[in-house]
Design an enzyme around this catalytic site. Structure first.
Site, mmCIF file in Angstrom:
data_model
loop_
_atom_site.group_PDB
_atom_site.id
_atom_site.type_symbol
_atom_site.label_atom_id
_atom_site.label_comp_id
_atom_site.label_asym_id
_atom_site.label_seq_id
_atom_site.Cartn_x
_atom_site.Cartn_y
_atom_site.Cartn_z
ATOM 1 N N LYS A 1 5.021 8.181 19.164
ATOM 2 C CA LYS A 1 4.694 8.913 20.405
ATOM 3 C C LYS A 1 5.766 8.633 21.458
ATOM 4 O O LYS A 1 6.286 9.555 22.099
ATOM 5 C CB LYS A 1 3.330 8.472 20.921
ATOM 6 C CG LYS A 1 3.018 8.875 22.345
ATOM 7 C CD LYS A 1 1.642 8.478 22.804
ATOM 8 C CE LYS A 1 1.591 7.154 23.483
ATOM 9 N NZ LYS A 1 2.095 7.094 24.860
ATOM 10 N N ARG B 1 -4.886 10.792 22.809
ATOM 11 C CA ARG B 1 -3.557 10.910 23.417
ATOM 12 C C ARG B 1 -2.470 10.338 22.517
ATOM 13 O O ARG B 1 -1.321 10.782 22.548
ATOM 14 C CB ARG B 1 -3.520 10.189 24.766
ATOM 15 C CG ARG B 1 -4.237 10.899 25.896
ATOM 16 C CD ARG B 1 -3.980 10.203 27.221
ATOM 17 N NE ARG B 1 -2.595 9.780 27.282
ATOM 18 C CZ ARG B 1 -2.206 8.581 27.747
ATOM 19 N NH1 ARG B 1 -3.086 7.714 28.202
ATOM 20 N NH2 ARG B 1 -0.934 8.253 27.759
ATOM 21 N N ARG C 1 2.079 1.787 37.982
ATOM 22 C CA ARG C 1 3.055 2.655 37.303
ATOM 23 C C ARG C 1 4.040 3.293 38.300
ATOM 24 O O ARG C 1 4.168 4.499 38.412
ATOM 25 C CB ARG C 1 2.371 3.758 36.485
ATOM 26 C CG ARG C 1 1.273 3.315 35.551
ATOM 27 C CD ARG C 1 1.706 2.418 34.432
ATOM 28 N NE ARG C 1 2.589 2.999 33.462
ATOM 29 C CZ ARG C 1 2.200 3.748 32.429
ATOM 30 N NH1 ARG C 1 0.940 4.055 32.297
ATOM 31 N NH2 ARG C 1 3.095 4.199 31.541
#
Ligand code: EPZ
Length: 418
Positions: A22, A397, A121
């Protein structure tokens, strides 16, 4: 909304082929914007983060389509440099697109990708790096707006070895005028993979995998067909699940070197592990012994993306462990869910103090993020009795066909709509 119903107690036996990574495919999709030729990403993983990135590319005017398991991108018609807010929030890694969109359009606009379930983040290192290449950046009502007459190579020192910032700067620098050197670059295998892809397209990048990456700007990049590396985090997740449930697991299309820190820990816990080429074989038939301390670190240290899964393993070991999360501020949101399953675990700041219990007890738990959700699935598979794991869209995800692969190994898991 969907959930997993899991009846725990089965051993996991059999083999699993590991998906492409990913965290490679996402920056590689961003790189397709840098050429007008077609780029084929072979065997892309069937996961929501990748599907959302494909949607974002389509919003930019690219033709991005699945052809079987491959994704083919033709950016010759790309005519938009604004990444839609709802998709930018859905997919934090859309921020990687900044570098390549600026390189193509000399401007870019993206909604500020807010914090998420594992921490603040921030993207300050991305923006500082882009500014060093000559990008003017303003932030207006939740958007980051970038403009740049001409990208010029420069030396950039990262305050911390950020994976995304390293990748974003590489993408902005490959067609800049002159040479860019990224110091204190992240060393993750996915960065080496991005370098290989870019060089396959005609770029001149070297040093990825070390803490200094050098990019010599070129005028044009070309299309190519590319098979990304395998997903080291999916591989680690399956190894930990088999270690917890007991069983005999063989992974194929795996790279032991990329998860050597985990393999050392699992051997210390008492698992038998053999490596042969792209095969990793794990065997365990008894209760594991705890490892005293685990600290997440940038690569090649213990990966933060395996912290939750490994902490779940610590919960049913004989003995005590301290797990320290050094990269993200709030990456223990899964802990209250493990406590519902009988775990004896206390979190103080960045440390989780674990006392091993004999077994988890089945319970209804909620996934709050991708890797925490994977940890809950492993705990439920190893538990005594029935569990439900809710809000599994987080897990979708990053893991393709997870319940299918686990059922093939003997896990009793089913996906149901709520
Ligand atoms: C990448 O995220 C991965 N995502 C993450 O995987 C992974 O956990 C992370 O790297 C660390 O390995 C993708 O590759 C798509 P960072 P990224 O920038 O790039 C601080 C998963 O589960 N930082 O290396 O966002 C940051 O706060 C995901 O697959 C700044 O301070 O991570 C963190 O403490 C989760 N300023 C540290 O650096 C910045 O501008 C590492 O973050 C950027 C980051």
């Amino acid at each position: 909304m969907e959930k997993y119903i899991i009846n725990g107690g089965n051993r996991l036996c059999g083999s699993v082929e590991i998906q492409t990574a990913k965290n490679s495919v996402l920056p590689i999709l961003a790189a397709t914007v840098l050429t007008d030729d077609r780029v084929r990403i072979i065997n892309a993983p069937d996961i929501t983060d990748v599907k959302n990135m494909v949607k974002i590319l389509s919003c930019l005017g690219c033709r991005a389509e699945y052809e079987g398991n491959d994704i083919v991108v033709d950016s010759s018609g790309a005519d938009c440099c604004e990444i839609p807010m709802e998709l930018a929030h859905e997919l934090r890694s859309s921020v990687f697109l900044l570098g390549s969109v600026i390189s193509r359009f000399h401007k870019a606009k993206i909604a500020y990708p807010g914090g998420c379930d594992i921490g603040l983040r921030p993207v300050d290192l991305h923006l500082t790096g882009l500014k060093r290449l000559g990008v003017e950046i303003t932030e207006e009502n939740g958007y980051i707006v970038c403009e740049c007459e001409k990208l010029r190579g420069n030396e950039i020192m990262l305050d911390c070895p950020s994976v995304g910032a390293t990748e974003n700067i590489m993408l902005a620098a490959v067609k800049a005028e002159g040479v860019t050197v990224i110091k204190n670059a992240a060393r993750e295998p996915e960065i080496e993979d991005l370098q290989r892809l870019l060089n396959c397209m005609g770029a001149k990048v070297k040093g990825a995998g070390s803490s200094s990456v050098t990019i010599e700007g070129v005028n044009t990049l070309y299309g190519c067909d590319y098979l990304p590396i395998s997903d080291r985090i999916e591989a680690g997740t399956f190894l930990i699940a088999a270690a917890m449930c007991g069983g005999e697991l063989q992974l194929s299309r795996a790279n032991a070197e990329n998860i050597s820190s985990l393999l050392h820990k699992l051997r210390e816990n008492g698992c038998k592990i053999h490596v042969n080429g792209d095969k990793i074989y794990l065997e365990n038939h008894r209760r594991l012994t705890s490892v005293k301390s685990i600290e997440t670190q940038p690569y090649p240290g213990f990966p933060t993306d395996l912290q939750a899964q490994y902490t779940a393993l610590c919960c049913i070991c004989r003995g005590q462990s301290i797990v320290t999360e050094n990269l993200f501020e709030t990456r223990f949101k899964y802990v209250p869910e493990l406590r519902k399953m009988g775990a004896d675990i206390t979190v103080i700041n960045r440390n989780a103090f674990v006392r091993g219990v004999e077994r988890f007890k089945g319970a209804a738990v909620v996934a709050h993020d991708l890797r925490g959700g994977a940890a809950l699935v492993s705990a439920a598979l190893a538990a005594e009795g029935r569990s439900e794991v809710l809000d599994i869209s987080h897990i979708d995800r990053g893991y393709g066909s997870l319940e299918y692969k686990l059922r093939e190994l003997g896990g009793d898991i089913a996906r149901v709509s709520v």
